[in-house]
Design a protein around this motif. Structure first.
Motif, PDB file in Angstrom:
ATOM      1  N   LYS A  62      13.467  -1.527   7.194  1.00 49.76           N
ATOM      2  CA  LYS A  62      12.908  -2.427   8.134  1.00 49.76           C
ATOM      3  C   LYS A  62      12.006  -3.498   7.610  1.00 49.76           C
ATOM      4  CE  LYS A  62      11.272  -3.440  13.530  1.00 49.76           C
ATOM      5  NZ  LYS A  62      11.377  -2.571  13.887  1.00 49.76           N
ATOM      6  N   GLN A  63      11.826  -4.573   8.017  1.00 48.66           N
ATOM      7  CA  GLN A  63      10.555  -5.595   7.524  1.00 48.66           C
ATOM      8  C   GLN A  63      10.431  -6.767   9.006  1.00 48.66           C
ATOM      9  OE1 GLN A  63      11.328  -8.266   4.285  1.00 48.66           O
ATOM     10  NE2 GLN A  63      13.070  -7.540   3.973  1.00 48.66           N
ATOM     11  N   VAL A  64       8.574  -6.718   9.303  1.00 49.72           N
ATOM     12  CA  VAL A  64       8.838  -7.915  10.440  1.00 49.72           C
ATOM     13  C   VAL A  64       7.570  -9.282   9.882  1.00 49.72           C
ATOM     14  CG1 VAL A  64       7.760  -8.329  12.704  1.00 49.72           C
ATOM     15  CG2 VAL A  64       8.464  -6.175  11.874  1.00 49.72           C
ATOM     16  N   ILE A  65       8.226  -9.916   9.501  1.00 49.92           N
ATOM     17  CA  ILE A  65       7.348 -11.050   9.268  1.00 49.92           C
ATOM     18  C   ILE A  65       7.055 -12.496  10.446  1.00 49.92           C
ATOM     19  CG2 ILE A  65       7.492 -13.331   7.999  1.00 49.92           C
ATOM     20  CD1 ILE A  65      10.010 -11.618   5.894  1.00 49.92           C
ATOM     21  N   LYS A  66       5.788 -12.344  10.859  1.00 49.27           N
ATOM     22  CA  LYS A  66       5.292 -12.795  12.119  1.00 49.27           C
ATOM     23  C   LYS A  66       4.001 -14.216  11.034  1.00 49.27           C
ATOM     24  CE  LYS A  66       4.473  -9.122  14.503  1.00 49.27           C
ATOM     25  NZ  LYS A  66       4.060  -8.653  15.550  1.00 49.27           N
ATOM     26  N   SER A  88       6.811 -17.457  14.726  1.00 50.75           N
ATOM     27  CA  SER A  88       7.474 -17.376  14.771  1.00 50.75           C
ATOM     28  C   SER A  88       7.295 -15.594  14.193  1.00 50.75           C
ATOM     29  CB  SER A  88       7.998 -17.685  13.554  1.00 50.75           C
ATOM     30  OG  SER A  88       7.846 -17.689  12.269  1.00 50.75           O
ATOM     31  N   SER A  89       8.802 -14.941  13.776  1.00 49.17           N
ATOM     32  CA  SER A  89       8.785 -13.137  14.164  1.00 49.17           C
ATOM     33  C   SER A  89       9.780 -13.436  13.426  1.00 49.17           C
ATOM     34  CB  SER A  89       8.003 -12.475  15.192  1.00 49.17           C
ATOM     35  OG  SER A  89       9.500 -12.307  16.142  1.00 49.17           O
ATOM     36  N   ARG A 110       3.660  -9.672   6.467  1.00 46.73           N
ATOM     37  CA  ARG A 110       4.790  -8.912   6.310  1.00 46.73           C
ATOM     38  C   ARG A 110       4.296  -7.738   6.549  1.00 46.73           C
ATOM     39  NH1 ARG A 110       7.851  -8.807   0.965  1.00 46.73           N
ATOM     40  NH2 ARG A 110      10.050  -8.110   1.766  1.00 46.73           N
ATOM     41  N   GLU A 111       5.319  -7.352   7.438  1.00 47.00           N
ATOM     42  CA  GLU A 111       5.001  -5.743   7.494  1.00 47.00           C
ATOM     43  C   GLU A 111       6.607  -4.363   7.104  1.00 47.00           C
ATOM     44  OE1 GLU A 111       4.009  -4.822  11.694  1.00 47.00           O
ATOM     45  OE2 GLU A 111       2.262  -5.556  11.862  1.00 47.00           O
ATOM     46  N   ILE A 112       6.492  -3.781   6.153  1.00 43.85           N
ATOM     47  CA  ILE A 112       7.588  -3.212   5.761  1.00 43.85           C
ATOM     48  C   ILE A 112       8.033  -1.824   5.554  1.00 43.85           C
ATOM     49  CG2 ILE A 112       8.654  -3.411   3.429  1.00 43.85           C
ATOM     50  CD1 ILE A 112       7.070  -5.076   2.585  1.00 43.85           C
ATOM     51  N   GLU A 113       8.711  -1.570   6.268  1.00 50.63           N
ATOM     52  CA  GLU A 113       8.988   0.350   6.313  1.00 50.63           C
ATOM     53  C   GLU A 113      10.562   0.239   5.344  1.00 50.63           C
ATOM     54  OE1 GLU A 113      11.468   3.158   9.665  1.00 50.63           O
ATOM     55  OE2 GLU A 113      10.270   1.070  10.145  1.00 50.63           O
TER      56      GLU A 113
END
Length: 255
Positions: free
Chosen positions: A44-48, A57-58, A250-253
Motif C-alpha cells: 500500500k502507498q499513500v501519496i499526499k 491531493s491524496s 509518499r508513505e509505503i507499506e
C-alpha cells in the motif's frame, strides 16, 4: 485547479503486467514510474501533496504481492470532478471505475488477460446510479516484449491515446493525446530520468491546451528509503498560477 494537473495525469490508466512471485526479482515494468516499486513489492502507498502547507491531493494505491494494482483512489480538495476510484478483481476478471471527469460509474465491468497475465482489454457501461447516461467504456492495450507500449481509452465522444517508450526495463517517455469528437484537445508528454542506480530521479511534463497555452512541471525525487523507493518529491509547476511549488510525500507499506 491548475496545480492538480501534474498529479492527476499519473492516475490515468497505465495498464499492469503480470508476474509470478514476490520472491523473484521484481518486475519494474508493471506501473507508472511515479508509483512503481524499486526492489521490494509494495502492499500500500499513500501519496499526499501540499501547496503552501495545505493538502491539495491524496492518492491511495493498493497492490497484490506480485505488484499488480488492486485499487487506486485519487481525491483533490478543490475539485470533486478529478476524483477517480478504480479497483480490480483478478479472480473473477471484473473491475469498478468511478470518474466524474468521464461521467461514469462502472460496476462489474469485464476485462481480458493475455497469456502473460497482462490486461489487454476492459469493457464496461455506466450503471446510471450517479451519472444519468448510458456511456460505454473501453480500453485496449498493446504490449511488446511484455511491456505496454500503447493503449486507447474510449468513453462517449472522448478518446485518450497513450504511447509509452522504454529503454530496457525503464520507461523513459510517455505521450498522451485527448480527442473529443476526433479533434485533438490536449496533448501531454512526460520524460523520466534515472540516477546511476536506476532510481527515478526527475520527471518533466508538458501539456499543450486548445488555446496553445503550454503548461507543465519538473519533479525532483529524493529521500529514498531502505528499499530504494523515493519518499519525497518537489514539483515545480510551469505556467500554472502563482503557487509554483508542490511538496509531495509518499508513505509505503511493503509485503
Amino acid at each position: 485547479m491548475n496545480y492538480l494537473l501534474p498529479l492527476y495525469f499519473f492516475l490515468l490508466p497505465f495498464v499492469l503486467l503480470g508476474c509470478d512471485s514476490a520472491k523473484k526479482p521484481i518486475n519494474r515494468t508493471m506501473n507508472n514510474p511515479f508509483i512503481s516499486s524499486y526492489s521490494r513489492y509494495i502492499k500500500k502507498q499513500v501519496i499526499k501533496s501540499e501547496v503552501d502547507g495545505l493538502l491539495v491531493s491524496s492518492i491511495i494505491v493498493q497492490h497484490t504481492n506480485t505488484g499488480k494494482i488492486l485499487s487506486n483512489h485519487a481525491k483533490y480538495t478543490q475539485s470533486n470532478t478529478l476524483e477517480r476510484r478504480h479497483n480490480v478483481d483478478y479472480e473473477n476478471k471484473k473491475f469498478n471505475l468511478y470518474s466524474p471527469l468521464l461521467g461514469i460509474n462502472i460496476t462489474e465491468g469485464d476485462f481480458i488477460l493475455d497469456n502473460n497475465g497482462n490486461i489487454i482489454e476492459l469493457n464496461g457501461v455506466n450503471d446510471g446510479t450517479i451519472f444519468k447516461n448510458n456511456y460505454k467504456y473501453r480500453q485496449i492495450s498493446t504490449y511488446k516484449d511484455n511491456k505496454i507500449i500503447a493503449s486507447i481509452e474510449e468513453v462517449n465522444d472522448l478518446k485518450i491515446e497513450n504511447k509509452i517508450h522504454w529503454q530496457n526495463a525503464l520507461a523513459i517517455n510517455s505521450e498522451r493525446s485527448y480527442y473529443k469528437n476526433d479533434h485533438l484537445i490536449i496533448y501531454m508528454q512526460e520524460n523520466y530520468y534515472y540516477n546511476s542506480k536506476e532510481q527515478l530521479d526527475k520527471s518533466e511534463m508538458y501539456i499543450v491546451f486548445p488555446n496553445k497555452k503550454i503548461a507543465g512541471s519538473k519533479t525532483f525525487y529524493s529521500q529514498y528509503n531502505e528499499y530504494g523507493d523515493w519518499t519525497k518529491a518537489i514539483i515545480h509547476r510551469i505556467n500554472q498560477g502563482p503557487n509554483n511549488l508542490v511538496i509531495t510525500t509518499r508513505e509505503i507499506e511493503y509485503w
